[in-house]
Design a protein around this motif. Structure first.
Motif, PDB file in Angstrom:
ATOM      1  N   GLY A 178     116.445  95.186 -41.163  1.00 24.25           N
ATOM      2  CA  GLY A 178     117.450  95.123 -40.224  1.00 24.25           C
ATOM      3  C   GLY A 178     118.505  93.907 -40.435  1.00 24.25           C
ATOM      4  N   PRO A 179     117.935  92.617 -40.766  1.00 26.83           N
ATOM      5  CA  PRO A 179     118.729  91.423 -41.107  1.00 26.83           C
ATOM      6  C   PRO A 179     119.765  91.970 -42.177  1.00 26.83           C
ATOM      7  N   THR A 180     119.490  92.643 -43.181  1.00 29.45           N
ATOM      8  CA  THR A 180     120.170  92.986 -44.351  1.00 29.45           C
ATOM      9  C   THR A 180     121.506  93.607 -43.698  1.00 29.45           C
ATOM     10  N   CYS A 181     121.166  94.527 -42.711  1.00 31.03           N
ATOM     11  CA  CYS A 181     122.074  95.384 -42.374  1.00 31.03           C
ATOM     12  C   CYS A 181     123.312  94.443 -41.485  1.00 31.03           C
ATOM     13  N   THR A 182     122.497  93.519 -40.619  1.00 31.31           N
ATOM     14  CA  THR A 182     123.610  92.899 -39.656  1.00 31.31           C
ATOM     15  C   THR A 182     124.380  91.678 -40.428  1.00 31.31           C
ATOM     16  N   GLN A 183     123.530  91.369 -41.580  1.00 27.01           N
ATOM     17  CA  GLN A 183     124.465  90.232 -42.358  1.00 27.01           C
ATOM     18  C   GLN A 183     125.432  91.056 -43.043  1.00 27.01           C
ATOM     19  N   LEU A 184     125.599  92.108 -43.468  1.00 26.90           N
ATOM     20  CA  LEU A 184     126.539  92.827 -43.906  1.00 26.90           C
ATOM     21  C   LEU A 184     127.817  92.824 -42.884  1.00 26.90           C
ATOM     22  N   LEU A 185     127.347  93.281 -41.673  1.00 28.19           N
ATOM     23  CA  LEU A 185     128.470  93.482 -40.639  1.00 28.19           C
ATOM     24  C   LEU A 185     128.778  92.389 -40.303  1.00 28.19           C
ATOM     25  N   ALA A 186     128.124  91.223 -40.487  1.00 26.43           N
ATOM     26  CA  ALA A 186     128.728  89.641 -40.142  1.00 26.43           C
ATOM     27  C   ALA A 186     129.785  89.366 -41.175  1.00 26.43           C
ATOM     28  N   TRP A 187     129.531  89.872 -42.345  1.00 26.41           N
ATOM     29  CA  TRP A 187     130.247  89.455 -43.584  1.00 26.41           C
ATOM     30  C   TRP A 187     131.599  90.178 -43.548  1.00 26.41           C
ATOM     31  N   PHE A 188     131.643  91.338 -42.848  1.00 25.74           N
ATOM     32  CA  PHE A 188     132.651  92.282 -42.743  1.00 25.74           C
ATOM     33  C   PHE A 188     133.604  91.624 -41.285  1.00 25.74           C
ATOM     34  N   GLY A 189     133.133  90.642 -40.572  1.00 23.79           N
ATOM     35  CA  GLY A 189     133.982  90.107 -39.693  1.00 23.79           C
ATOM     36  C   GLY A 189     133.239  90.225 -38.211  1.00 23.79           C
ATOM     37  N   ALA A 190     132.043  91.092 -37.809  1.00 23.55           N
ATOM     38  CA  ALA A 190     131.573  91.265 -36.785  1.00 23.55           C
ATOM     39  C   ALA A 190     130.859  90.081 -36.199  1.00 23.55           C
ATOM     40  N   ASP A 191     130.837  89.778 -34.578  1.00 22.86           N
ATOM     41  CA  ASP A 191     130.376  88.814 -34.282  1.00 22.86           C
ATOM     42  C   ASP A 191     128.794  88.997 -34.174  1.00 22.86           C
ATOM     43  N   VAL A 192     127.896  88.409 -34.785  1.00 22.03           N
ATOM     44  CA  VAL A 192     126.689  88.886 -34.867  1.00 22.03           C
ATOM     45  C   VAL A 192     125.697  87.794 -34.178  1.00 22.03           C
ATOM     46  N   ILE A 193     125.164  88.323 -33.097  1.00 19.90           N
ATOM     47  CA  ILE A 193     124.432  87.468 -32.021  1.00 19.90           C
ATOM     48  C   ILE A 193     122.778  87.761 -32.342  1.00 19.90           C
ATOM     49  N   LYS A 194     122.253  86.906 -33.142  1.00 17.10           N
ATOM     50  CA  LYS A 194     120.697  87.055 -33.300  1.00 17.10           C
ATOM     51  C   LYS A 194     119.814  86.558 -32.335  1.00 17.10           C
ATOM     52  N   VAL A 195     119.182  87.478 -31.666  1.00 14.83           N
ATOM     53  CA  VAL A 195     118.507  86.934 -30.338  1.00 14.83           C
ATOM     54  C   VAL A 195     116.762  86.830 -30.852  1.00 14.83           C
TER      55      VAL A 195
ATOM     56  N   LEU B 221     121.109  78.776 -53.596  1.00 15.17           N
ATOM     57  CA  LEU B 221     121.779  79.899 -53.985  1.00 15.17           C
ATOM     58  C   LEU B 221     121.584  81.034 -53.109  1.00 15.17           C
ATOM     59  N   SER B 222     122.698  82.057 -52.942  1.00 16.27           N
ATOM     60  CA  SER B 222     122.040  83.251 -52.309  1.00 16.27           C
ATOM     61  C   SER B 222     122.955  84.537 -52.923  1.00 16.27           C
ATOM     62  N   VAL B 223     122.785  85.805 -52.570  1.00 16.55           N
ATOM     63  CA  VAL B 223     123.586  86.497 -53.281  1.00 16.55           C
ATOM     64  C   VAL B 223     124.544  87.027 -52.043  1.00 16.55           C
ATOM     65  N   GLY B 224     125.714  86.838 -52.448  1.00 16.74           N
ATOM     66  CA  GLY B 224     126.818  87.082 -51.526  1.00 16.74           C
ATOM     67  C   GLY B 224     127.208  88.640 -51.298  1.00 16.74           C
ATOM     68  N   ASN B 225     128.119  88.805 -50.523  1.00 13.86           N
ATOM     69  CA  ASN B 225     128.386  90.234 -50.173  1.00 13.86           C
ATOM     70  C   ASN B 225     128.702  91.016 -51.491  1.00 13.86           C
ATOM     71  N   PRO B 226     127.993  92.202 -51.815  1.00 11.22           N
ATOM     72  CA  PRO B 226     128.181  92.851 -52.959  1.00 11.22           C
ATOM     73  C   PRO B 226     129.510  94.050 -52.659  1.00 11.22           C
ATOM     74  N   ILE B 227     129.886  93.960 -51.627  1.00  9.80           N
ATOM     75  CA  ILE B 227     131.073  95.053 -51.211  1.00  9.80           C
ATOM     76  C   ILE B 227     131.959  94.221 -51.008  1.00  9.80           C
TER      77      ILE B 227
END
Ligand code: CAO
Length: 415
Positions: free
Chosen positions: A19-36, A367-373
């Motif tokens: 799940g976090p992989t998915c929401t991280q991508l959405l956050a990188w595309f600009g969504a406001d992601v609120i992790k509860v 170090l991290s892997v950034g947005n691959p898209i």
């Protein structure tokens, strides 16, 4: 410059990796992601595989960039009320709890629809509907049940799982596509919908070519590009193909200079039909260009392993990078086996933002892997992962809660 998903608000009820992989991508595309997260511990990965005592693990930090974190006990009545407010004000709820957990919390699809008919509810589960739908699942279980383990490894060894997290991160990628597709459809229907990715399905989708091969095997009894073709035997199901190339162009991993001491001194070499004359010249076997036993791809199939052994006599005289340079001059497809250390230090990956250095207030730079898209009109800036509950007050204030109400929730240990 704006971001593609600006204005989309995500209630991120995900944990661990898929799940976090998915929401991280959405956050990188600009969504406001609120992790509860639950107060106290939060996402279990914060504390797993820690390299620094008391500090969020790399496992967590590398999967939760660009998100806000709020704590909430979603099982207490006051917590449920906050969750209801969040559902009313968000566009997407993403979750990867064990099957039934959201219903047990009191948030069935029907209830969520009542609260917000526009809401998209996106879930990762181990399996789709069927005999295993109630099972909890982790990465390697998905690799085993989705066809990857049975088709990975060498035919004289056991099934193997891959280092690539195709079960977790693979499912997250599939889910992200489902979410943006549902958001797009909502533009015309005005309605939300359920989005489900099962980890078994995601892995199987990535193993599509092996289901292709299963049917080829059943029809013809052999598959000429598999190493078993030269003298080995085929059974009832697709065998493990070692390092054979899945497509129509035969390939194998070959030793390079230094392989005795360096576990990654190897190169992937592809004997593409178009460049066969160049391969023969390079390895000093010009006679193979016209020899009927070697001249055509079909003639070469039964002797592929001995051909690779001959190319390896050549490749072991060179480092993997020297071999790559030479092979590329002749347009011969190949790729050095890069270690994680080499990848981490590769300047071109840093330049494109695929490897990023991120600063963190408690652990310092990592170090991290950034947005691959990469989107030309929606560039990604990777921001550090949030501390547990770092944005609780900010999010509640955004939702319309007063200071007094927030203080009361804290006093009652709901946040
Ligand atoms: N407030 C109150 N309760 C909360 C909460 C919150 N903020 N966040 C989580 N919980 C509760 C859940 O409601 C659940 O309660 P119940 O068991 O009473 O329903 C409980 O915490 C545990 O959740 P879980 O069962 O999802 O967690 P787990 O550690 O036991 O299982 C996992 C983990 C990954 C096996 C399971 O979540 C799963 O199968 N998920 C689906 C598949 C998946 O995504 N797997 C990949 C994980 S990455 O390797």
């Amino acid at each position: 410059m704006g971001k593609a998903l600006e204005g989309v608000r995500i209630l991120d009820f995900t944990h661990v990796q898929s799940g976090p992989t998915c929401t991280q991508l959405l956050a990188w595309f600009g969504a406001d992601v609120i992790k509860v997260e639950r107060a106290g511990e939060g996402d279990a990965t914060r504390g797993q595989l820690r390299d620094i005592a008391g500090v969020d693990s790399l496992y967590f930090t590398m999967l939760n960039h660009n998100k806000r974190s709020m704590t909430l006990d979603a099982k207490r009545p006051a917590g449920k009320e906050v969750l209801e407010t969040l559902i009313k004000q968000c566009d997407v709820l993403v979750e990867n709890f064990a099957p039934g957990a959201l219903d047990r919390m009191g948030f069935s699809w029907e209830r969520i629809q009542e609260l917000n008919p526009r809401m998209i509810v996106a879930s990762v589960k181990g399996f789709g509907p069927g005999p295993y739908e109630h099972c909890k699942v982790y990465e390697n279980v998905a690799q085993c049940t989705g066809g990857a383990a049975a088709t990975t490894g060498f035919d004289d060894g056991p099934p193997l799982v891959s280092g690539a997290q195709i079960g977790d991160s693979g499912s997250g990628l599939h889910l992200a596509l489902g979410i943006v597709t549902a958001l797009y459809q909502r533009n015309t229907t005005g309605r939300g919908q359920k989005v489900l990715t099962s980890m078994q399905d995601a892995v199987l989708n990535l193993c599509r070519v092996k289901l292709r091969d299963q049917q080829r095997l059943e029809r013809n009894g052999v598959m000429e590009e598999y190493p078993q073709f030269a003298g080995g035997q085929f059974g009832e199901s697709v065998p493990r193909a070692g390092n054979a190339f899945g497509g129509g162009q035969p390939g194998w991993i070959l030793k390079c200079k230094g392989w005795e001491n360096d576990p990654n001194a190897y190169i992937y070499f592809i004997a593409q039909a178009q460049v066969w004359p160049s391969v023969c010249k390079l390895i000093g076997r010009e006679e193979w260009i016209t020899d009927p036993e070697y001249a055509t791809p079909k003639a070469r199939l039964p002797r592929l392993m001995s051909i690779f052994a001959t190319v390896e006599e050549w490749s072991t005289t060179l480092t993997k990078f020297e071999a790559m340079d030479i092979l590329n001059k002749y347009d011969i497809p190949c790729g050095p086996i890069l270690s994680m250390k080499e990848i981490a230090e590769e300047p071109s990956l840093r330049a494109t933002g695929t490897i990023v250095e991120v600063d963190h207030p408690e652990r310092g730079p990592y170090l991290s892997v950034g947005n691959p898209i990469k989107l030309s009109d929606s560039p990604t800036e990777v921001r550090r992962s949030p501390l547990l509950g770092e944005h609780t007050d900010e999010v509640l204030a955004d939702l319309g809660y007063s200071r007094e109400q927030i203080a009361l929730l804290r006093e009652e240990r709901v946040i």
